[in-house]
Design a protein around this motif. Structure first.
Motif, mmCIF file in Angstrom:
data_model
loop_
_atom_site.group_PDB
_atom_site.id
_atom_site.type_symbol
_atom_site.label_atom_id
_atom_site.label_comp_id
_atom_site.label_asym_id
_atom_site.label_seq_id
_atom_site.Cartn_x
_atom_site.Cartn_y
_atom_site.Cartn_z
ATOM 1 N N UNK A 1 0.735 -1.292 -0.093
ATOM 2 C CA UNK A 1 0.028 0.013 0.065
ATOM 3 C C UNK A 1 1.007 1.171 -0.098
ATOM 4 N N UNK A 2 0.363 2.346 -0.280
ATOM 5 C CA UNK A 2 1.129 3.776 -0.425
ATOM 6 C C UNK A 2 1.368 4.221 1.315
ATOM 7 N N UNK A 3 0.670 3.725 1.963
ATOM 8 C CA UNK A 3 1.025 3.925 3.451
ATOM 9 C C UNK A 3 2.315 3.193 3.805
ATOM 10 N N UNK A 4 2.095 1.722 3.494
ATOM 11 C CA UNK A 4 3.303 1.025 3.825
ATOM 12 C C UNK A 4 4.554 1.689 3.396
ATOM 13 N N UNK A 5 4.484 2.183 2.026
ATOM 14 C CA UNK A 5 5.767 2.558 1.323
ATOM 15 C C UNK A 5 6.079 4.125 1.887
ATOM 16 N N UNK A 6 5.058 4.833 2.289
ATOM 17 C CA UNK A 6 5.245 6.095 2.638
ATOM 18 C C UNK A 6 6.206 6.171 4.275
ATOM 19 N N UNK A 7 5.832 5.031 4.944
ATOM 20 C CA UNK A 7 6.299 4.646 6.256
ATOM 21 C C UNK A 7 7.683 4.528 6.171
ATOM 22 N N UNK A 8 8.112 4.083 5.159
ATOM 23 C CA UNK A 8 9.786 3.809 5.107
ATOM 24 C C UNK A 8 10.677 4.697 3.972
ATOM 25 N N UNK A 9 10.094 5.439 3.233
ATOM 26 C CA UNK A 9 10.399 6.327 2.373
ATOM 27 C C UNK A 9 11.581 7.227 3.234
ATOM 28 N N UNK A 10 11.287 7.951 4.140
ATOM 29 C CA UNK A 10 12.231 8.636 4.763
ATOM 30 C C UNK A 10 13.758 7.546 5.040
ATOM 31 N N UNK A 11 13.413 6.611 5.510
ATOM 32 C CA UNK A 11 14.561 5.812 5.981
ATOM 33 C C UNK A 11 15.415 5.402 4.797
ATOM 34 N N UNK A 12 14.618 5.084 3.549
ATOM 35 C CA UNK A 12 15.458 4.705 2.451
ATOM 36 C C UNK A 12 16.202 5.802 1.826
ATOM 37 N N UNK A 13 15.414 6.987 1.736
ATOM 38 C CA UNK A 13 15.651 8.132 1.098
ATOM 39 C C UNK A 13 16.989 8.645 1.807
ATOM 40 N N UNK A 14 17.285 8.585 3.100
ATOM 41 C CA UNK A 14 18.312 8.943 3.815
ATOM 42 C C UNK A 14 19.355 8.080 4.017
ATOM 43 N N UNK A 15 18.973 6.759 3.941
ATOM 44 C CA UNK A 15 19.817 5.524 4.381
ATOM 45 C C UNK A 15 20.884 5.250 3.210
ATOM 46 N N UNK A 16 20.249 5.824 1.943
ATOM 47 C CA UNK A 16 21.439 4.971 0.936
ATOM 48 C C UNK A 16 22.226 6.377 0.489
ATOM 49 N N UNK A 17 23.572 6.320 0.817
ATOM 50 C CA UNK A 17 24.199 7.433 0.718
ATOM 51 C C UNK A 17 25.700 7.189 -0.212
ATOM 52 N N UNK A 18 26.215 8.269 -0.492
ATOM 53 C CA UNK A 18 27.622 8.098 -1.119
ATOM 54 C C UNK A 18 28.538 7.405 -0.285
ATOM 55 N N UNK A 19 29.434 6.467 -0.714
ATOM 56 C CA UNK A 19 30.212 5.906 -0.245
ATOM 57 C C UNK A 19 31.449 6.712 0.386
ATOM 58 N N UNK A 20 31.751 6.830 1.883
ATOM 59 C CA UNK A 20 32.535 7.522 2.415
ATOM 60 C C UNK A 20 34.141 6.730 2.493
ATOM 61 N N UNK A 21 35.100 7.431 2.602
ATOM 62 C CA UNK A 21 36.455 6.888 2.467
ATOM 63 C C UNK A 21 36.680 6.157 3.800
ATOM 64 N N UNK A 22 36.043 6.344 4.819
ATOM 65 C CA UNK A 22 36.127 5.455 6.114
ATOM 66 C C UNK A 22 35.604 4.270 6.052
ATOM 67 N N UNK A 23 34.769 3.887 5.180
ATOM 68 C CA UNK A 23 34.038 2.638 4.934
ATOM 69 C C UNK A 23 34.824 1.413 4.648
#
Length: 245
Positions: free
Chosen positions: A223-245
């Motif tokens: 559902x849209x509600x299920x997706x909307x609930x995790x969108x902030x986590x996914x949008x902020x959770x995938x990031x450019x690779x840092x040199x310390x990883x």
């Protein structure tokens, strides 16, 4: 390396060729059989997503755009997306390069890609997530490092399975996350940018395509509600690779 760990490595990369996985395949017949099965499945998936492009595709598109009335869009800006890309490419490099572009990209839209990909691999990934039940930082980075990307700790804790997969413009990542409302599918398309979010339905499931700083993601849920609930986590959770990883 025990058999369970070996299966987890194969889940992250069916074509894994690290010394540990090669040695495990040599020493254990079960591991060798699992490696062959994983490679066979990955080959079938790539073949299923490979569509032959008609020779007269470019001429048909140019002819139809002059007369065809636009149908009611299933997703926001469907049709205009691919025509805009075609027009830009035509002005930049000429008709011959446009034809080459179409021959190398076999999806008419992001919706078309998500539909075909989920048909070929959606159930398999969810099943593997049930079996594996979690991933390590090493496994995630093995998949995402080629795209100069990683995930933060919060998203890492939610991922139950991850693997490399084809996307409209090159390889990406296909993973399953566990949420309070059940499992969900996410496809990271690092070379497929999108302007604004789009939403559509495939086989009774909702899909949201969300732009990221690098490429975009398709989130598949009930559902849209299920997706909307995790969108902030996914949008902020995938990031450019840092040199310390």
């Amino acid at each position: 390396m025990n058999f369970s760990s070996f299966k987890q490595w194969l889940g992250a990369d069916p074509y894994a060729r690290e010394p540990e996985t090669i040695q495990a395949g040599k020493n254990d017949p079960s591991s060798a059989a699992a490696a062959r099965e994983a490679e066979d499945f990955e080959s079938k998936l790539e073949n299923a997503l490979r569509v032959e492009t008609p020779e007269n595709l470019l001429a048909s598109i140019l002819a139809s755009t002059a007369t065809e009335k636009p149908a009611k869009p299933v997703i926001q800006a469907r049709g205009r997306w691919i025509l805009a890309l075609a027009a830009s490419a035509f002005m930049a490099v000429g008709a011959a390069s446009v034809l080459l572009w179409y021959q190398q990209h076999t999806y008419s839209s992001v919706e078309d890609y998500v539909y075909k990909h989920m048909q070929a691999d959606g159930e398999h990934v969810l099943a593997q997530a049930d079996i594996q039940g979690g991933v390590t930082r090493t496994q995630v980075n093995q998949v995402l490092q080629p795209f100069s990307a990683t995930v933060n700790a919060d998203l890492l804790a939610s991922i139950k399975f991850i693997k490399t997969c084809p996307t409209p413009n090159g390889k990406g990542a296909h993973f399953s996350i566990f949420t309070a409302n059940g499992p969900m599918t996410v496809i990271f398309m690092p070379q497929t940018p999108t302007v604004g979010a789009t939403q559509f339905t495939i086989e009774n499931q909702r899909v949201h395509v969300i732009p990221l700083e690098q490429g975009s993601i398709a989130i598949v849920g009930n559902s849209d509600q299920q997706i909307n609930a995790v969108t902030p986590l996914l949008a902020s959770g995938i990031t450019a690779l840092r040199t310390d990883i």
